[in-house]
Motif scaffolding. Sequence first.
Motif, PDB file in Angstrom:
ATOM      1  N   GLU A 210       0.898  -1.172   0.181  1.00  0.00           N
ATOM      2  CA  GLU A 210      -0.040  -0.019   0.063  1.00  0.00           C
ATOM      3  C   GLU A 210       0.835   1.223  -0.091  1.00  0.00           C
ATOM      4  OE1 GLU A 210      -2.873   1.068  -0.805  1.00  0.00           O
ATOM      5  OE2 GLU A 210      -3.649   1.907   0.764  1.00  0.00           O
ATOM      6  N   THR A 211       1.989   1.158   0.891  1.00  0.00           N
ATOM      7  CA  THR A 211       2.795   2.242   0.526  1.00  0.00           C
ATOM      8  C   THR A 211       3.398   2.380  -0.732  1.00  0.00           C
ATOM      9  OG1 THR A 211       3.720   1.893   2.730  1.00  0.00           O
ATOM     10  CG2 THR A 211       5.186   3.265   1.568  1.00  0.00           C
ATOM     11  N   LEU A 212       3.664   1.484  -1.425  1.00  0.00           N
ATOM     12  CA  LEU A 212       4.315   1.581  -2.949  1.00  0.00           C
ATOM     13  C   LEU A 212       3.118   2.278  -3.843  1.00  0.00           C
ATOM     14  CD1 LEU A 212       6.626  -1.536  -3.308  1.00  0.00           C
ATOM     15  CD2 LEU A 212       6.979   1.005  -3.829  1.00  0.00           C
ATOM     16  N   ARG A 213       1.960   1.865  -3.358  1.00  0.00           N
ATOM     17  CA  ARG A 213       0.763   2.365  -4.392  1.00  0.00           C
ATOM     18  C   ARG A 213       0.744   3.984  -4.220  1.00  0.00           C
ATOM     19  NH1 ARG A 213      -4.362   4.229  -3.764  1.00  0.00           N
ATOM     20  NH2 ARG A 213      -4.403   3.854  -1.550  1.00  0.00           N
ATOM     21  N   LEU A 214       1.021   4.540  -2.959  1.00  0.00           N
ATOM     22  CA  LEU A 214       0.852   5.874  -2.719  1.00  0.00           C
ATOM     23  C   LEU A 214       1.938   6.559  -2.986  1.00  0.00           C
ATOM     24  CD1 LEU A 214      -1.377   5.643   0.249  1.00  0.00           C
ATOM     25  CD2 LEU A 214      -2.013   6.730  -1.655  1.00  0.00           C
ATOM     26  N   HIS A 215       3.540   6.001  -2.797  1.00  0.00           N
ATOM     27  CA  HIS A 215       4.421   6.453  -3.245  1.00  0.00           C
ATOM     28  C   HIS A 215       5.300   5.448  -4.177  1.00  0.00           C
ATOM     29  CE1 HIS A 215       3.413   9.128   0.292  1.00  0.00           C
ATOM     30  NE2 HIS A 215       3.259   7.835   1.121  1.00  0.00           N
ATOM     31  N   PRO A 216       5.154   5.481  -5.224  1.00  0.00           N
ATOM     32  CA  PRO A 216       5.944   4.464  -6.096  1.00  0.00           C
ATOM     33  C   PRO A 216       7.131   5.133  -6.464  1.00  0.00           C
ATOM     34  CG  PRO A 216       4.235   5.657  -7.669  1.00  0.00           C
ATOM     35  CD  PRO A 216       3.834   5.815  -5.826  1.00  0.00           C
ATOM     36  N   PRO A 217       8.506   4.704  -6.300  1.00  0.00           N
ATOM     37  CA  PRO A 217       9.581   5.517  -6.602  1.00  0.00           C
ATOM     38  C   PRO A 217       9.721   5.852  -8.165  1.00  0.00           C
ATOM     39  CG  PRO A 217      10.186   3.493  -5.352  1.00  0.00           C
ATOM     40  CD  PRO A 217       8.630   3.507  -5.774  1.00  0.00           C
ATOM     41  N   MET A 219       7.563   7.022 -11.274  1.00  0.00           N
ATOM     42  CA  MET A 219       6.313   7.877 -11.415  1.00  0.00           C
ATOM     43  C   MET A 219       5.775   7.288 -12.886  1.00  0.00           C
ATOM     44  SD  MET A 219       7.204  11.829 -10.701  1.00  0.00           S
ATOM     45  CE  MET A 219       8.861  11.883 -11.525  1.00  0.00           C
ATOM     46  N   VAL A 220       6.338   6.895 -13.668  1.00  0.00           N
ATOM     47  CA  VAL A 220       6.082   6.556 -15.203  1.00  0.00           C
ATOM     48  C   VAL A 220       6.687   5.397 -15.728  1.00  0.00           C
ATOM     49  CG1 VAL A 220       7.365   8.128 -16.366  1.00  0.00           C
ATOM     50  CG2 VAL A 220       5.197   8.430 -16.952  1.00  0.00           C
ATOM     51  N   LEU A 221       5.950   4.669 -16.299  1.00  0.00           N
ATOM     52  CA  LEU A 221       6.471   3.644 -17.113  1.00  0.00           C
ATOM     53  C   LEU A 221       6.642   4.090 -18.717  1.00  0.00           C
ATOM     54  CD1 LEU A 221       5.127   0.380 -15.567  1.00  0.00           C
ATOM     55  CD2 LEU A 221       7.100   1.391 -15.143  1.00  0.00           C
ATOM     56  N   LEU A 222       7.654   3.808 -19.348  1.00  0.00           N
ATOM     57  CA  LEU A 222       7.769   4.119 -20.781  1.00  0.00           C
ATOM     58  C   LEU A 222       7.927   2.920 -21.616  1.00  0.00           C
ATOM     59  CD1 LEU A 222      10.295   7.091 -20.401  1.00  0.00           C
ATOM     60  CD2 LEU A 222       7.912   7.261 -20.677  1.00  0.00           C
ATOM     61  N   ARG A 223       7.374   2.779 -22.690  1.00  0.00           N
ATOM     62  CA  ARG A 223       7.392   1.675 -23.703  1.00  0.00           C
ATOM     63  C   ARG A 223       7.351   2.261 -25.110  1.00  0.00           C
ATOM     64  NH1 ARG A 223       8.471  -0.247 -19.466  1.00  0.00           N
ATOM     65  NH2 ARG A 223       7.887  -2.368 -18.883  1.00  0.00           N
ATOM     66  N   HIS A 224       8.207   1.603 -26.009  1.00  0.00           N
ATOM     67  CA  HIS A 224       8.138   2.148 -27.443  1.00  0.00           C
ATOM     68  C   HIS A 224       7.395   0.966 -28.056  1.00  0.00           C
ATOM     69  CE1 HIS A 224      10.087   3.554 -30.922  1.00  0.00           C
ATOM     70  NE2 HIS A 224      10.203   2.058 -31.297  1.00  0.00           N
ATOM     71  N   ALA A 225       6.240   1.779 -29.023  1.00  0.00           N
ATOM     72  CA  ALA A 225       5.175   0.976 -29.818  1.00  0.00           C
ATOM     73  C   ALA A 225       6.132   0.245 -30.966  1.00  0.00           C
ATOM     74  CB  ALA A 225       4.207   1.959 -30.064  1.00  0.00           C
ATOM     75  N   ARG A 226       6.348  -0.844 -30.914  1.00  0.00           N
ATOM     76  CA  ARG A 226       6.988  -1.485 -32.015  1.00  0.00           C
ATOM     77  C   ARG A 226       5.911  -1.534 -33.309  1.00  0.00           C
ATOM     78  NH1 ARG A 226      10.419  -6.473 -30.527  1.00  0.00           N
ATOM     79  NH2 ARG A 226      11.027  -6.116 -32.534  1.00  0.00           N
ATOM     80  N   ALA A 293       3.735  -0.832  -9.337  1.00  0.00           N
ATOM     81  CA  ALA A 293       5.064  -0.321  -8.778  1.00  0.00           C
ATOM     82  C   ALA A 293       6.113  -0.840  -9.228  1.00  0.00           C
ATOM     83  CB  ALA A 293       4.774  -0.577  -7.156  1.00  0.00           C
ATOM     84  N   PHE A 294       6.231  -2.068  -9.624  1.00  0.00           N
ATOM     85  CA  PHE A 294       7.241  -2.849 -10.176  1.00  0.00           C
ATOM     86  C   PHE A 294       7.212  -2.884 -11.641  1.00  0.00           C
ATOM     87  CE2 PHE A 294       7.141  -4.002  -5.512  1.00  0.00           C
ATOM     88  CZ  PHE A 294       8.401  -3.954  -5.302  1.00  0.00           C
ATOM     89  N   GLY A 295       6.500  -2.334 -12.304  1.00  0.00           N
ATOM     90  CA  GLY A 295       6.445  -2.103 -13.684  1.00  0.00           C
ATOM     91  C   GLY A 295       5.533  -3.740 -14.064  1.00  0.00           C
ATOM     92  N   GLY A 296       5.693  -3.974 -15.343  1.00  0.00           N
ATOM     93  CA  GLY A 296       5.153  -5.054 -15.812  1.00  0.00           C
ATOM     94  C   GLY A 296       5.472  -5.657 -17.259  1.00  0.00           C
ATOM     95  N   ALA A 300       9.530  -5.930 -16.339  1.00  0.00           N
ATOM     96  CA  ALA A 300       9.335  -5.816 -15.223  1.00  0.00           C
ATOM     97  C   ALA A 300      10.483  -6.024 -14.186  1.00  0.00           C
ATOM     98  CB  ALA A 300       7.989  -6.951 -14.646  1.00  0.00           C
ATOM     99  N   CYS A 301      10.156  -5.539 -13.066  1.00  0.00           N
ATOM    100  CA  CYS A 301      11.362  -5.223 -12.084  1.00  0.00           C
ATOM    101  C   CYS A 301      12.031  -6.595 -11.762  1.00  0.00           C
ATOM    102  CB  CYS A 301      11.043  -4.846 -10.876  1.00  0.00           C
ATOM    103  SG  CYS A 301      12.228  -4.523  -9.620  1.00  0.00           S
ATOM    104  N   VAL A 302      13.169  -7.088 -11.798  1.00  0.00           N
ATOM    105  CA  VAL A 302      13.652  -8.228 -11.484  1.00  0.00           C
ATOM    106  C   VAL A 302      14.130  -8.536 -10.040  1.00  0.00           C
ATOM    107  CG1 VAL A 302      14.835  -8.878 -13.731  1.00  0.00           C
ATOM    108  CG2 VAL A 302      16.216  -7.765 -12.162  1.00  0.00           C
ATOM    109  N   GLY A 303      13.997  -7.322  -9.425  1.00  0.00           N
ATOM    110  CA  GLY A 303      14.427  -7.112  -7.860  1.00  0.00           C
ATOM    111  C   GLY A 303      13.029  -7.404  -7.012  1.00  0.00           C
ATOM    112  N   GLU A 304      11.964  -7.305  -7.556  1.00  0.00           N
ATOM    113  CA  GLU A 304      10.840  -7.223  -6.254  1.00  0.00           C
ATOM    114  C   GLU A 304      10.950  -8.181  -5.412  1.00  0.00           C
ATOM    115  OE1 GLU A 304       7.121  -7.797  -8.405  1.00  0.00           O
ATOM    116  OE2 GLU A 304       6.030  -7.677  -6.627  1.00  0.00           O
ATOM    117  N   ALA A 305      11.225  -9.422  -5.492  1.00  0.00           N
ATOM    118  CA  ALA A 305      11.034 -10.271  -4.621  1.00  0.00           C
ATOM    119  C   ALA A 305      12.298  -9.955  -3.395  1.00  0.00           C
ATOM    120  CB  ALA A 305      11.391 -11.931  -5.192  1.00  0.00           C
TER     121      ALA A 305
END
Length: 359
Positions: A210-217, A219-226, A293-296, A300-305
């Motif tokens: 819940e902390t990460l929902r309100l304070h995600p380090p 702010m934005v995820l970026l993707r390139h549309a192939r 919060a960990f992307g997708g 996606a973040c490899v360090g979540e666990a």
Amino acid sequence: MCLLLCMLPTQDYFARWGQSGTVDLKHELEHLVTFVSSRCLFGEEVRSKMLGEVATNLRELNDGMRLVTILFPHLPIPAHRRRDMARARLGEIFSDIVRSRKAACDSDDSVGRNAHVDDVLQGLIDSRYKSGRRTTETEVVGMLVSALFAGQHTSSSTATWTGARLLARENAAHLRAAVREQERIMSRHGDRVDYEVLLEMETLRCSVKETLRLHPPAMVLLRHARRSFVVRSREGEEYEVPEGCTVASPLLLHHRLPYVYGDPERYDPGRFRAPAARGADDDAGASAFAYTAFGGGRHACVGEAFAYMQIKVIWSHLLRNFEMEMVSPFPETDWNVVMPGPKGKVMVSYKRRTISAAA
Ligand code: HEM
């Protein structure tokens, strides 16, 4: 093994605190997280020799990632100059470490492997490309800096925000629930904290989530549309995203969508409890990407666990051993940097305690 590498430094670190006192929680957790991550990634070398300097340089790296950096990464501003000096210094520190480790490997074993060391640094040194070529010193150093950078500020700011949220006066009930959970777990397992015991800390896990929902380090995820694709809104409107465009997904906004998260500004760890335990399905209306919060996806973040493990180790230790009170106002967010964290000091007073295992 990794869990042990988290726990021992955590216990050692807080053993330095007195019977009671006042600390800047942000500063303390920044140091502790660097201490733990560098111990897991590099072993003794960084921890024993370079901790203060590595921590300072990592802070400069993060501070040099300003919003303007996205558009003008090399703009000659003081923050960028400090960032570049910090990166160069980290390069020197880690090159020395890699060199001495490689020398130890070469004398240790004729195929260039160090059989006695089991950390990420060794894994990178031992790696081979498909062609059989070994990784170079520059490549290993680059990957070490990025792993440490990706995991340090994110985890330490999440650990600090978790504390600020739990210690905020209006969240006293959530703090009590988190302490009670530790009492219950101690009554079953005593002081033992292993991987299975950490998994039982569901209230703590939800508090961090819940902390990460309100304070995600991030702010934005970026993707390139192939290729181009069509997005349909909830209202049924369609938008085409053309091939070659950059798509920005703002976590800060979609983590606060009221039709996904009822009363979105409220800190409510219970919203992430398993539906069966909650008695209702709060996730109705949420898509798989409502919480990122960990992307997708592929990146996606490899360090979540690892991050959850580290933060749970830290906070279970604090909840069990200290009575704490936040004595500065609830922190504001530092929006100046690309990965926003708590702004200024987060002052906390503490008193040692021993919680009793609940019956
Ligand atoms: C609370 C802690 C953390 C948060 C909130 C976090 C968040 C994120 C986010 C949002 C991304 C981008 C994902 C995307 O674009 O879909 C990411 C990527 C990444 N994270 Fe983390 N992270 C955390 C901890 C860590 C740790 C501890 C490590 C390593 C030890 C780590 C390593 C990485 C790496 C290597 C990537 C790039 C993945 C790729 O591009 O394939 N992170 N993280």
